[in-house]
Design a protein around this motif. Structure first.
Motif, PDB file in Angstrom:
ATOM      1  N   GLY A 245      -8.498   2.799  16.732  1.00 34.32           N
ATOM      2  CA  GLY A 245      -9.195   3.152  15.500  1.00 34.32           C
ATOM      3  C   GLY A 245      -8.740   4.477  14.897  1.00 34.32           C
ATOM      4  O   GLY A 245      -9.274   4.915  13.888  1.00 34.32           O
ATOM      5  N   PHE A 246      -7.746   5.126  15.514  1.00 32.49           N
ATOM      6  CA  PHE A 246      -7.320   6.425  14.995  1.00 32.49           C
ATOM      7  C   PHE A 246      -6.297   6.314  13.873  1.00 32.49           C
ATOM      8  O   PHE A 246      -6.121   7.233  13.098  1.00 32.49           O
ATOM      9  CB  PHE A 246      -6.762   7.295  16.126  1.00 32.49           C
ATOM     10  N   SER A 247      -5.579   5.178  13.784  1.00 31.59           N
ATOM     11  CA  SER A 247      -4.579   5.066  12.723  1.00 31.59           C
ATOM     12  C   SER A 247      -5.132   4.243  11.560  1.00 31.59           C
ATOM     13  O   SER A 247      -6.143   3.552  11.693  1.00 31.59           O
ATOM     14  CB  SER A 247      -3.300   4.421  13.263  1.00 31.59           C
ATOM     15  N   GLN A 248      -4.484   4.358  10.417  1.00 31.60           N
ATOM     16  CA  GLN A 248      -4.853   3.596   9.226  1.00 31.60           C
ATOM     17  C   GLN A 248      -3.698   2.657   8.893  1.00 31.60           C
ATOM     18  O   GLN A 248      -2.551   3.098   8.914  1.00 31.60           O
ATOM     19  CB  GLN A 248      -5.049   4.540   8.031  1.00 31.60           C
ATOM     20  N   PRO A 249      -3.990   1.392   8.560  1.00 32.61           N
ATOM     21  CA  PRO A 249      -2.897   0.507   8.149  1.00 32.61           C
ATOM     22  C   PRO A 249      -2.166   1.086   6.934  1.00 32.61           C
ATOM     23  O   PRO A 249      -2.789   1.722   6.082  1.00 32.61           O
ATOM     24  CB  PRO A 249      -3.613  -0.791   7.768  1.00 32.61           C
ATOM     25  N   ALA A 250      -0.865   0.887   6.867  1.00 29.27           N
ATOM     26  CA  ALA A 250      -0.079   1.341   5.719  1.00 29.27           C
ATOM     27  C   ALA A 250       0.543   0.114   5.060  1.00 29.27           C
ATOM     28  O   ALA A 250       0.918  -0.828   5.743  1.00 29.27           O
ATOM     29  CB  ALA A 250       1.015   2.294   6.173  1.00 29.27           C
ATOM     30  N   ASP A 251       0.621   0.149   3.731  1.00 25.21           N
ATOM     31  CA  ASP A 251       1.130  -1.028   3.028  1.00 25.21           C
ATOM     32  C   ASP A 251       2.361  -0.769   2.174  1.00 25.21           C
ATOM     33  O   ASP A 251       2.895  -1.695   1.578  1.00 25.21           O
ATOM     34  CB  ASP A 251       0.025  -1.628   2.151  1.00 25.21           C
ATOM     35  N   GLY A 252       2.780   0.481   2.075  1.00 22.83           N
ATOM     36  CA  GLY A 252       3.919   0.741   1.208  1.00 22.83           C
ATOM     37  C   GLY A 252       4.818   1.831   1.736  1.00 22.83           C
ATOM     38  O   GLY A 252       4.488   2.494   2.723  1.00 22.83           O
ATOM     39  N   PRO A 253       5.972   2.023   1.048  1.00 19.86           N
ATOM     40  CA  PRO A 253       6.975   2.983   1.526  1.00 19.86           C
ATOM     41  C   PRO A 253       6.568   4.446   1.338  1.00 19.86           C
ATOM     42  O   PRO A 253       7.171   5.330   1.934  1.00 19.86           O
ATOM     43  CB  PRO A 253       8.202   2.665   0.672  1.00 19.86           C
ATOM     44  N   ILE A 254       5.585   4.694   0.458  1.00 20.18           N
ATOM     45  CA  ILE A 254       5.137   6.065   0.235  1.00 20.18           C
ATOM     46  C   ILE A 254       3.755   6.199   0.860  1.00 20.18           C
ATOM     47  O   ILE A 254       2.871   5.376   0.605  1.00 20.18           O
ATOM     48  CB  ILE A 254       5.105   6.392  -1.280  1.00 20.18           C
TER      49      ILE A 254
END
Lengths: 530, 324
Positions: free
Chosen positions: A319-328
Motif C-alpha cells: 500500500g505504500f506505492s501508487q499506480p502510475a499510468d504515464g511516462p511523466i
C-alpha cells in the motif's frame, strides 16, 4: 470562469504571501535551535562529491550540502533565490540572466563571482552525464562580477530547473579550473571546496562522509546543524536497526514496505513521501519492440491487460506505492490524467493474442518470453516480474524470469537488447527534457542503459518532444506533452506500473526534514533538532 | 647453506605463483558480464555514448584484453596498482586504508580460535567419552556446519537487536572521532561480534583437529614412557603430547589463512566491517577491476608469505623436519 481561475492562481497566493509574516511570526516565534549532529543512513556508496561531473542521488545528498547552486525550489516547483538573488529568462527563451548575491564566499573564504558560475556551467555542459540539460548552452557572459548571462542556441525553458542544487553545483574556478580533467580531479574527493551550508571534513570511500557547519554561509544564521554524518552501509536492515536504536536520525529513499511498516509503527519516527517530486521515479515494464512478438502493439496491450496495478501497489508494495499510468510522474506539472489505461481483463487479453495470430497450442501455450529485472530492489522489481510471470501464465504465455547477478550484468542485457521484457526504474529528473525525452526519442536508440532501449520509433513523438522542449509557455508546452503521453500509452513501448514509493524516515527530534521537490538532494540548511 | 638455498627457491616459487594468480584473476574478472563504465553510468542515472566511449578509452578498456593484461602486469611489477575506476583514488591507498581493519579482524579471530580451539581439543581428548568432550563435540559440529553469514545474522539479532549490548555494524561508533583510548574501547566493542562469528568456524575446526591429533599421540609409546617416568599429567599433556599434536593444527592454520580471508569477505559484509573483504566484494559489483585485482594480488601475496612462514614454523616446532 477565467477570471476566477486568475483569482485563484494570482490573488490568493499573494494574499497568502502577505499573510505569511504574521503567520510565521506566530509559529516560529522561537528561532530553530542551533547545534546537533544529523546522522544520515545511506545504502549507496558515492564515487566522489563533485555533482558537476557525477549525477545520481549518492553524490547529490552530500553534494548539495557542500555546493550551492544559482536557484533552489520550493515544494510546488517554484524557483527560489539561492546564490542568485534575481533571475530572468529572456522573452525568446534563449538567455537566462542571473544576478548573484553579493558577499557570498566559498569555504576557503574567496568570493563567489560570475566567473565561477560561467566556469561551472560550461564544466557541467562538458562533463555531466545528462547532456540534454545544458546542451543548448553556447556560452556564459560575465558583464560584471555579480551578473552571469547564459546564452543558448535555442529556446530552452528547462534551464531554470537545471539551476537546481543537485544539477548545478557552483565550483570555485580558482580550484577546479586548474586544467586538470574535472572527471578525475583530485579535489572531487579531497579538500572539496564549495559554498553550501556545510563543508567537507572527512570522506572515506564507501564508508562515510562527514560535513561540518560552514560559519560564513551566505544565508546568515543558517544552517542550524553543527554536523552531518552520512553513514554508508549497503545493508538496509542494518540502517533500520541504527535508526531504531537512535544512532541514525534520517534515512532518505526508503522503499521497502516491510521496513516502512515497521517504521510507521514506531512512535519515535516520522515518515514522509514528500520530497521526491523532482526526481520523479517510475517503476515500469519495458518491452523490446524490435523483437518478435513484442514488436506487435497488440501483444504489448494484451500483456498490459493481464497486470493489475492495484494488486501490485496494495499487495506487493504494502500500500505504500501508487499506480502510475504515464511516462511523466503524476506530481509533475506536465502530467495529464488523459492517458490510455489497461484495466485487468484476461479475457480481452486472450482475444487480442488470438487476433494477433498467437493461438494457444495443444499444451495451452501461445509463446515463450523472458523477463529481466534490475537487481537489488526486489520488492519493486523482482517481485513484480514474478507477478507478471504468474499473470501471463493465465493467458497461455510462458515467461521465464531471468535474474542478473548485479547491476552491470543487467545493464549489459539492456544495452545489447538481450531481452524481451524487463522491469526497470527510471527517474524523470525534474524537467522532461532531462529525464523523459531520452526514453522515447528515436534519435536516442543507443547501446546504453536508460536510453531508448525499447527501440521505440514514432516520428510524431520525436516532433512533439522536440517542439515541447523549446516552448516557454507552460500551458502550450503541457499541451504537447499531453498528446505525447496519450500516444505513448497507446503504443505502449513501456507499460507503467507504479511510482517508486520513496520515503524519508526520520527521528521525531529532527525538524524541517527536507520536503521540497528535490527533498533529500537539496541543502539541509533549515533542518534542526528539537 | 641448505636453508638459504631453500629460502631462495621458495621465494621464486612464490613469485611465480603470485604472477599466475594475477593472470588468472585478470581473466576471471574480465569474464564477468558488463564493465565498469556501465556501473558508473548506472550510478549516474544514465550517460551519453560519447562520455562512455571517453571513459572506456581513459581506462584503456577499449584495448584488446591481452594488451590490457600486459599494461597491468607492467604496472604491478613496477609496484603500481593503478587507480580505482569508481573512486578515482589510488588502489594502494585504498588497500592500505582497509588492511588494518581486516588484519585486526582476522588475527583476533584466528588467534582466539587457535588458542581456545586447541585447549578445548586437548581437554576433550583427555576423556574422549566424557560429558565435557561430548558437549565440545556438539559445539564444534554446530560451529563447523553453520554458514558464517547466518551465524553473523543470528548474533546481530540476539546480541545487537533484542539485547542491544553490542553494536549492529561498523568498526567504530557513527559519531566517533577515531582518537584516544575511548576509540580503542569503541573498536574492541565493535570487534566482538564479527570476530566471534569468524572465529567460531575455525574454533570448531581446531578443536576437532587437535582432539584427533591428541588422541593419536596419547596412544604413542613415548607418552607411556613419559607417564612411566612419573611426570605430572600437565607436563605429559602439554609438553610431550601437545607439541607433537599441534603440528597438523599449525599446518591447517597456515593453509587456512587464505580461507580466513575468504571468510572475512562474508563477515565484513554482514557487519559492514570496513576491511579488504568488503572492498573486494563491492569492487566485483562495481566491476572496479583495478581495485579488485589489487586486493586479490595483495591477498595472494599474504597467503604465499603465510605458507612460507608456516613452513618455517614447522622447523621450529619439530626440528626433525629439514629441507626434504
Amino acid at each position: 470562469m477565467a477570471i476566477f481561475r486568475t483569482i485563484l492562481r494570482k490573488v490568493i497566493p499573494f494574499a497568502l504571501v502577505a499573510a505569511l509574516p504574521i503567520y510565521s511570526s506566530l509559529v516560529f516565534a522561537q528561532a530553530p535551535k542551533r547545534g546537533g549532529t544529523l546522522v544520515v543512513g545511506s545504502t549507496q556508496a558515492l564515487r566522489h562529491l563533485n555533482g558537476a561531473v557525477q549525477s545520481g542521488l549518492a553524490t547529490a545528498v552530500p553534494g548539495t550540502q557542500i555546493f550551492a547552486s544559482p536557484l533552489r525550489f520550493d515544494d510546488k516547483w517554484n524557483a527560489q533565490p539561492y546564490l542568485a538573488e534575481k533571475w530572468a529568462l529572456a522573452a525568446d527563451g534563449k538567455s537566462l540572466t542571473l544576478n548573484l548575491r553579493k558577499g557570498a564566499v566559498f569555504h576557503d573564504g574567496k568570493p563567489i563571482t560570475s566567473e565561477d558560475v560561467a566556469f561551472s556551467i560550461m564544466a557541467i555542459k562538458a562533463n555531466h552525464p545528462f547532456t540534454t540539460m545544458m546542451g543548448p548552452v553556447e556560452k556564459v557572459e560575465t558583464p560584471d562580477p555579480h551578473t552571469a548571462i547564459i546564452r543558448m542556441s535555442v529556446p530552452h525553458p528547462a534551464i531554470i530547473l537545471a539551476m537546481s542544487p543537485a544539477l548545478c553545483p557552483i565550483l570555485p574556478k580558482h580550484i577546479y579550473g586548474d586544467g586538470t580533467d574535472l572527471k578525475i580531479h583530485p579535489r572531487n574527493s579531497v579538500d572539496v571546496v564549495g559554498s553550501g551550508p556545510f563543508r567537507l571534513t572527512e570522506f572515506k570511500a564507501g564508508q562515510r562522509v562527514v560535513l561540518e557547519r560552514f560559519d560564513k554561509y551566505f544565508l546568515a544564521g543558517k544552517p542550524y546543524l553543527d554536523k552531518i554524518i552520512i553513514n554508508i552501509n549497503p545493508d538496509s536492515s542494518n540502517l533500520m536497526l541504527g535508526l531504531e536504536r537512535g544512532e541514525i536520525q534520517m534515512i532518505p529513499y526508503a522503499t521497502n514496505s516491510t521496513e516502512l511498516k515497521r517504521f510507521a509503527s514506531n512512535p519515535t519516527l516520522n515518515l514522509t513521501n514528500k520530497g521526491f517530486e523532482g526526481i520523479g521515479a517510475l517503476n515500469w515494464l519495458a518491452f523490446n519492440t524490435a523483437k518478435k512478438p513484442m514488436s506487435d502493439v497488440n501483444v504489448r496491450k494484451a500483456i498490459a491487460m493481464t497486470i493489475d496495478k492495484n494488486f501490485i501497489s496494495k499487495a506487493l508494495h504494502g500500500g505504500f506505492s501508487q499506480p502510475a499510468d504515464g511516462p511523466i510522474v503524476a506530481s509533475s506539472p506536465f502530467a495529464v490524467p488523459d492517458v490510455i489505461r489497461y484495466p485487468l481483463d484476461l479475457k480481452k487479453s486472450a482475444e487480442l493474442l488470438d487476433a494477433a495470430g498467437y493461438k494457444a497450442g495443444a499444451n495451452g501455450e501461445r509463446f515463450k518470453l523472458t523477463i529481466d529485472y534490475l537487481p537489488g530492489q526486489d520488492e519493486q522489481q523482482k517481485n513484480v516480474a514474478e507477478y507478471v510471470r504468474a499473470q501471463l501464465k493465465k493467458v497461455g504465455v510462458t515467461v521465464e524470469v531471468r535474474a542478473s547477478a548485479d547491476f552491470p550484468a543487467w545493464a549489459k542485457r539492456m544495452a545489447t537488447r538481450d531481452f524481451d521484457m524487463s522491469m526497470d526504474a527510471v527517474f524523470n529528473w525534474g524537467d522532461p527534457i532531462i529525464g523523459v525525452h531520452r526514453t522515447y526519442l528515436s534519435t536516442n536508440i543507443r547501446p546504453i542503459v536508460w536510453t531508448n532501449t525499447q527501440s521505440y520509433t514514432n516520428p510524431k513523438v520525436d516532433d512533439l518532444l522536440n517542439t515541447a522542449g523549446g516552448l516557454l509557455d507552460p500551458t502550450k508546452r503541457k499541451a504537447y506533452y499531453a498528446t505525447f503521453q496519450k500516444i505513448v500509452t497507446d503504443e505502449l513501448p513501456i507499460h507503467f506500473i507504479n511510482g517508486t514509493p520513496y520515503h524519508t524516515v526520520s527521528n521525531k527530534k529532527v525538524l524541517n526534514v527536507p520536503t521540497t521537490i528535490w527533498g533529500p538532494v537539496s541543502p539541509y540548511d533549515e533542518v534542526s533538532f528539537k | 647453506m641448505g636453508t638459504l638455498r631453500y629460502l631462495i627457491s621458495r621465494l621464486f616459487q612464490g613469485a611465480a605463483l603470485v604472477l599466475a594468480v594475477v593472470v588468472l584473476n585478470f581473466a576471471l574478472v574480465h569474464a564477468a558480464p558488463g564493465d565498469p563504465v556501465e556501473t558508473i553510468a548506472g550510478a549516474s542515472g544514465g550517460m551519453s555514448e560519447e562520455l562512455q566511449a571517453e571513459l572506456r578509452s581513459r581506462y584503456g578498456l577499449d584495448k584488446p584484453l591481452p594488451v590490457q593484461l600486459g599494461i597491468y602486469l607492467r604496472q604491478v611489477v613496477s609496484g603500481d596498482l593503478g587507480y580505482s575506476y569508481f573512486f578515482n583514488l589510488p588502489v594502494s591507498d585504498m588497500i592500505a586504508d582497509r588492511v588494518p581493519a581486516t588484519l585486526l579482524l582476522v588475527v583476533t579471530s584466528v588467534l582466539a580460535a587457535f588458542l581456545i580451539g586447541t585447549t578445548l581439543g586437548v581437554l576433550s581428548a583427555r576423556r574422549p567419552n566424557g560429558l565435557l568432550s561430548q558437549s565440545i563435540n556438539v559445539l564444534s559440529l554446530v560451529g563447523f556446519a553453520a554458514p558464517v553469514f547466518w551465524m553473523g545474522l543470528l548474533l546481530i539479532i540476539f546480541l545487537a537487536s533484542w539485547v542491544p549490548i553490542f553494536p549492529v555494524s561498523g568498526m567504530r561508533g557513527i559519531e566517533s572521532t577515531g582518537k584516544g583510548w575511548g576509540d580503542v574501547l569503541d573498536v574492541v566493542h565493535h570487534l566482538v561480534l564479527p570476530s566471534l562469528t569468524l572465529g567460531l568456524v575455525y574454533l570448531a575446526q581446531y578443536s576437532r583437529l587437535s582432539r584427533a591429533a591428541m588422541l593419536d599421540v596419547l596412544g604413542a609409546d613415548y607418552i607411556r614412557t613419559a607417564r612411566a617416568k612419573g611426570l605430572s599429567e600437565g607436563v605429559v599433556l602439554y609438553k610431550h603430547a601437545l607439541r607433537n599434536a599441534v603440528l597438523p593444527v599449525v599446518t591447517v592454520l597456515g593453509l587456512q589463512f587464505g580461507n580466513v580471508m575468504a571468510g572475512a569477505i562474508v563477515v565484513e559484509t554482514v557487519f559492514n566491517w570496513p576491511g579488504l573483504g568488503r572492498l573486494a566484494f563491492e569492487s566485483v559489483l562495481r566491476r572496479d577491476y583495478p581495485t579488485l585485482l589489487g586486493v586479490l594480488f595483495f591477498s595472494s601475496l599474504v597467503v604465499v608469505v603465510m605458507n612460507q612462514v608456516t613452513d618455517l614454523c614447522y622447523r621450529l616446532i619439530d626440528p626433525r623436519i629439514k629441507t626434504s
